[in-house]
Write an enzyme that holds these catalytic residues in place. Structure first.
Site, PDB file in Angstrom:
ATOM      1  N   GLU A 173       0.853  -1.199   0.000  1.00 49.90           N
ATOM      2  CA  GLU A 173       0.000   0.000   0.000  1.00 49.90           C
ATOM      3  C   GLU A 173       0.889   1.248   0.000  1.00 49.90           C
ATOM      4  OE1 GLU A 173      -4.069   1.618   2.050  1.00 49.90           O
ATOM      5  OE2 GLU A 173      -2.528   0.907   3.399  1.00 49.90           O
ATOM      6  N   ALA A 309       2.231  -0.094  10.870  1.00 46.96           N
ATOM      7  CA  ALA A 309       1.774  -1.465  10.571  1.00 46.96           C
ATOM      8  C   ALA A 309       1.004  -1.432   9.256  1.00 46.96           C
ATOM      9  CB  ALA A 309       0.877  -1.981  11.692  1.00 46.96           C
ATOM     10  N   MET A 310       0.734  -2.625   8.717  1.00 40.50           N
ATOM     11  CA  MET A 310       0.004  -2.729   7.449  1.00 40.50           C
ATOM     12  C   MET A 310      -0.947  -3.916   7.513  1.00 40.50           C
ATOM     13  SD  MET A 310      -0.672  -1.710   4.441  1.00 40.50           S
ATOM     14  CE  MET A 310      -1.923  -2.539   3.473  1.00 40.50           C
ATOM     15  N   HIS A 344      -6.440  -1.421  15.435  1.00 38.70           N
ATOM     16  CA  HIS A 344      -6.614  -0.653  14.194  1.00 38.70           C
ATOM     17  C   HIS A 344      -6.487  -1.580  12.978  1.00 38.70           C
ATOM     18  CE1 HIS A 344      -6.102   3.124  11.719  1.00 38.70           C
ATOM     19  NE2 HIS A 344      -5.537   2.246  10.907  1.00 38.70           N
ATOM     20  N   GLU A 345      -5.402  -2.361  12.955  1.00 40.41           N
ATOM     21  CA  GLU A 345      -5.156  -3.221  11.788  1.00 40.41           C
ATOM     22  C   GLU A 345      -6.206  -4.318  11.654  1.00 40.41           C
ATOM     23  OE1 GLU A 345      -3.104  -2.051   9.703  1.00 40.41           O
ATOM     24  OE2 GLU A 345      -2.312  -0.598  11.138  1.00 40.41           O
TER      25      GLU A 345
END
Length: 915
Positions: A173, A309-310, A344-345
């Site tokens: 991303e 993070a992703m 969140h992730e």
């Protein structure tokens, strides 16, 4: 990557009591942009040839830093396709061959054209591509394992034997899947992915899905692992990792196996994140009413990682400090950070992965919702964190600070070239987006909010959406005109100031006349057109009796409302800080509110919100500086962490701006000292087993303020020195020096010392066992008072001794340290500009943004703003242009603010003495 009936004006759309809503006007003109207008000007690949499946086989070489790739893609064409060319996205790939197969005939590409500017590759064939057909395209190519934390890239780490090792992982991303394989790299071009990795037999590797098969490659020391097919998803969510790992694992109540992969020998550091993941995945399953759709979820710590993070589907990657928790040393702050990054992730596994935005202009649908959800889930797991109170001094404060600038942007920002999206991974998409979601939830009530979200997920699963799709689902679940209400918040930039223009106090009620205008940080005059801007604003109120059950929704420029109160009672607008706006109360309202502050009957988030609003209003020239300082004086006995976050922001902001005026600065320092030393008496230095989470965080803030205002107080200096020396003897002594206190204690120790103390602190960077501990050094080192040591810190940042993902932290420790520090860091940035630019290379633009803010962000004068603007005109950074414009605008606003302060009573010693 959150009472009795009120007389309704024409300005009110609706009125709700508790969770029952009554819409008083539904014939509302929608201001939503039509979908066809939005696509104008977008640069997209032709929509006549579309992928439905990719089979990607990659063989990385971790010694030569290259990889071999083969990509087979199933394509479908439309009836009107008339071309001999297939265009795809590709970046930094070298092509060997390409061919398409249709009806058993194979057609080799005659020419392969790479366009480096548009990041595309065009395969040219002798025959036309078949129309209205399905066929396969096979491409053989090679690529590079770069060191820029983007695409398929390499990281180095030190193993338990002290050897340097290389691992490879992905970060796709927004636009870097094309660095690993040729593809249609657009979020709406979803497809199924089959991944095969050929890797050395002694290494682990994993992808989004579980392994399907593993076989040895004959004649080599390699193995070939094929993974199960992924669900239909966007290219930016594909991921794979190759390296050496240990892990811990657990199963959720819903039967999903979750693993946390850690560096070898450190599996225990994954346990805290694993617990958070198990509990939050179950919470989201129940919340959305849709089961997590993959058979497993892996979370991996990557040694070099540009973001935090992703959310890759089923394989979430993290910066080490945002996943790994040392069970003995980790600070409360770090645990909270890891918890909210994980929540969140994992929210993205539904919001973003299962349902994805159609195009990057709706990025906020991903990030705004996840920013709300991270707090919701963290609050479910750890209610003692008080995440919704913290939201007001965290996400909301960040949103309002950025969105008060004219260089801000709407939540829904037009994106023509996909590259522009990098500029909107910012506090607007995340923090304002999260604040707007939180406001919608407050207006709709949890039941309608949750029902609408569940319906949205079911309706659009595995598909793509635009913002109005979500509005429609909430309209259906609530019966409220969500689309009309929300357009003003997501389609236009900025937020309102609600000013009380008239007040009528009676024994049992108060009537307030309100007016809304666009709020700007520097209070600059609005043009006629700008003055007409308006928002649909839910006005919630609280009194000493608590939050009032009724809400007025203000649609026009003015409104009147009546609130029941007790005799001599107080009232506060924007109860709970639920709406991203500023409120200008009258002097009488503030006078009465003083009782709520000192008695603490006004809730913590509202006490903090009053401070935040007052500071912003003074900066904008809408409130007297004297009134702000008098308001702050009401907080002398304050003991809430949430409120002290707000107080610290105000004191730090004033200190930065006043640093150009010695006399005023000295008076502020004296004022701040007395407030902080009073807190020391209450909270103390010594941690206790009985301390709650927020008490530990409050002690960290307290010592941070001591390091700024009281470092030369003999008792403070001695306490810090003694604790540092105990820590020197044993870095694991978390009783003498808990991790929550390390950065500020290092700062006090540095400020009271010279070269020896500097070397004492710096040496810990080499001996610390994890990045969270090394970060204490990076964040404090620039605090030394010696200008030569400040320069040495900056030289160290670009020496290669600090990982690229972290080097800007030490820059900021100099740039934010003092008036002298900001001059030294800006000088360094200019001198070393080309070197810094080369270090970041083609990596994430967020790294350069961080360097700019760290080295140039603390000035407070128009002259300096002109100088910095001129520098960047001569040395342009197109991908950081928005961040630079925002930094310069804020600097000018601070310069204007200083002038306001200098023409107030704050320049006189007598004003401060009277406090």
């Amino acid at each position: 990557r959150y009472y009795p009936s009120i007389r309704l004006e024409a300005s009110c759309v609706c009125h709700h009591r508790s969770h029952h809503h009554r819409v008083t006007s539904v014939n509302l003109r929608s201001t939503m942009t039509s979908p066809t207008d939005k696509t104008k000007g977008r640069v997209l690949l032709p929509s006549t040839i579309l992928p439905s499946r990719y089979d990607v086989k990659i063989s990385p070489d971790l010694e030569a830093f290259t990889f071999e790739g083969e990509c087979k893609i199933e394509l479908t064409t439309t009836a009107d396709v008339d071309t001999k060319e297939i265009i795809m996205h590709a970046k930094e790939l070298c092509f060997i061959s390409a061919s398409f197969t249709f009806e058993d005939a194979t057609n080799e590409a005659e020419e392969i054209r790479v366009n480096m500017k548009s990041k595309t590759v065009t395969f040219c064939f002798a025959k036309n591509v078949p129309a209205n057909a399905t066929f396969s395209l096979t491409i053989v190519y090679t690529g590079f394992l770069n060191n820029q934390m983007a695409g398929f890239y390499r990281s180095s780490y030190t193993n338990i034997k002290g050897e340097t090792k290389i691992m490879a992982s992905t970060q796709f991303e927004a636009l870097d899947a094309r660095r690993a394989f040729p593809c249609w790299d657009e979020p709406a071009r979803k497809a199924v992915f089959g991944v095969t990795l050929v890797v050395p037999s002694h290494l682990d590797c994993f992808s989004n899905m579980p392994e399907l098969s593993c076989k040895s490659v004959s004649g080599t020391t390699k193995k070939e692992i094929t993974f199960m097919d992924s669900p239909k998803m966007s290219t930016y969510l594909l991921a794979f990792c190759v390296g050496e790992f240990d892990y811990v694992q657990a199963q959720t109540e819903h039967g999903v196996l979750i693993k946390v992969y850690t560096p070898p020998g450190k599996s225990e550091t994954g346990q805290f994140a694993l617990d958070c993941a198990v509990r939050s995945l179950d919470a989201y399953n129940d919340f959305f009413g849709i089961s997590y759709p993959l058979p497993k979820l892996d979370m991996v710590a990557i040694p070099e990682f540009a973001a935090g993070a992703m959310e890759n589907w089923g394989l979430v990657t993290y910066r080490e400090v945002d996943l790994l928790i040392d069970p003995t040393k980790a600070s409360s702050n770090q645990k909270q950070r890891v918890c909210t990054v994980v929540t969140h992730e994992l929210a993205h596994q539904w919001f973003g992965n299962l349902v994805t935005m159609e195009w990057w202009d709706d990025l906020w649908l991903n990030e705004g919702f996840a920013s709300w959800a991270e707090n919701w889930a963290a609050n479910v797991i750890y209610p003692e964190y008080s995440m919704w109170d913290q939201f007001t001094t965290g996400h909301l404060a960040a949103a309002l600070k950025l969105d008060a600038l004219k260089s801000s942007h709407p939540i829904q920002v037009p994106i023509h070239h996909a590259e522009e999206v990098e500029e909107v991974f910012d506090a607007i998409s995340y923090c304002k987006g999260g604040s707007v979601v939180r406001m919608i939830k407050a207006v709709l009530g949890m039941e309608s909010f949750q029902t609408g979200l569940g319906n949205y997920m079911k309706k659009y699963a595995y598909g793509n959406t635009e913002t109005f799709d979500l509005w429609k689902c909430w309209e259906e679940s609530s019966g409220m005109p969500v689309q009309e209400m929300m357009a003003s918040w997501t389609e236009q930039m900025g937020f309102p100031l609600v000013k009380v223009t008239k007040e009528t106090w009676e024994d049992d009620k108060v009537t307030l006349e309100l007016e809304q205008t666009w709020f700007l940080s520097d209070g600059s005059e609005l043009s006629t057109e700008e003055a007409e801007k308006k928002w649909t604003i839910p006005i919630m109120t609280c009194t000493e009796e608590g939050t009032q059950a009724d809400t007025v929704v203000m649609r026009e420029k003015t409104a009147t409302m009546t609130i029941p109160i007790g005799k001599d009672g107080w009232v506060k607008l924007n109860a709970g800080q639920e709406v991203p706006m500023r409120v200008q109360s009258t002097p009488t309202m503030l006078e009465r509110l003083a009782k709520g502050i000192t008695s603490k009957t006004l809730p913590p988030c509202d006490r903090a919100g009053l401070l935040s609003d007052a500071y912003a209003l003074v900066k904008a020239g809408a409130m007297k500086p004297e009134d702000l300082i008098k308001l702050v004086a009401n907080y002398k006995t304050e003991e809430s962490y949430i409120v002290w976050q707000g107080l610290a922001d105000v004191l730090t902001g004033l200190d930065t701006v006043m640093s150009d005026d010695e006399q005023m600065s000295a008076n502020l320092e004296k004022f701040a000292r007395s407030s902080v030393l009073h807190l020391v008496e209450t909270v103390g230095w010594e941690p206790s087993d009985k301390d709650e989470h927020l008490t530990t965080l409050l002690r960290g803030i307290m010592i941070g303020l001591l390091s700024r205002y009281c470092y030369d107080d003999p008792a403070v200096a001695k306490e810090a020195k003694d604790r540092f020396h105990a820590f020197q003897q044993d870095a694991n002594d978390v009783q003498s020096l808990p991790s929550d206190m390390r950065t500020p204690v290092f700062k006090i120790y540095l400020k009271n010392g010279g070269e020896q103390e500097y070397n004492d602190v710096k040496s810990y960077y080499e001996t610390a066992t994890d990045n969270a501990e090394r970060k204490h050094v990076l964040l404090s080192l620039g605090s030394t008072l010696d200008p030569n040591l400040k320069k040495a810190t900056l030289e160290w940042t670009t020496s290669g001794a600090i990982k690229l993902q972290d080097f800007f932290y030490a820059m900021g420790s100099v740039g934010r340290s003092s008036k002298q520090g900001r001059d030294i860091s800006w000088e360094f940035f200019q001198t070393n500009f080309e070197k810094i630019k080369a270090m970041i290379g083609k990596g994430s633009p967020s790294l350069m943004d961080a360097c700019v803010v760290s080295c140039a962000g603390s000035f407070c004068s128009g002259e300096k703003a002109d100088e910095i603007e001129a520098f960047f005109q001569e040395h342009p950074l197109p991908q950081s242009a928005r961040k630079i414009a925002q930094t310069i605008e804020n600097m000018r606003a601070n310069g204007k603010f200083l002038e306001t302060l200098q023409s107030s009573e704050l320049v006189h010693d007598a004003f401060w003495e009277a406090l």
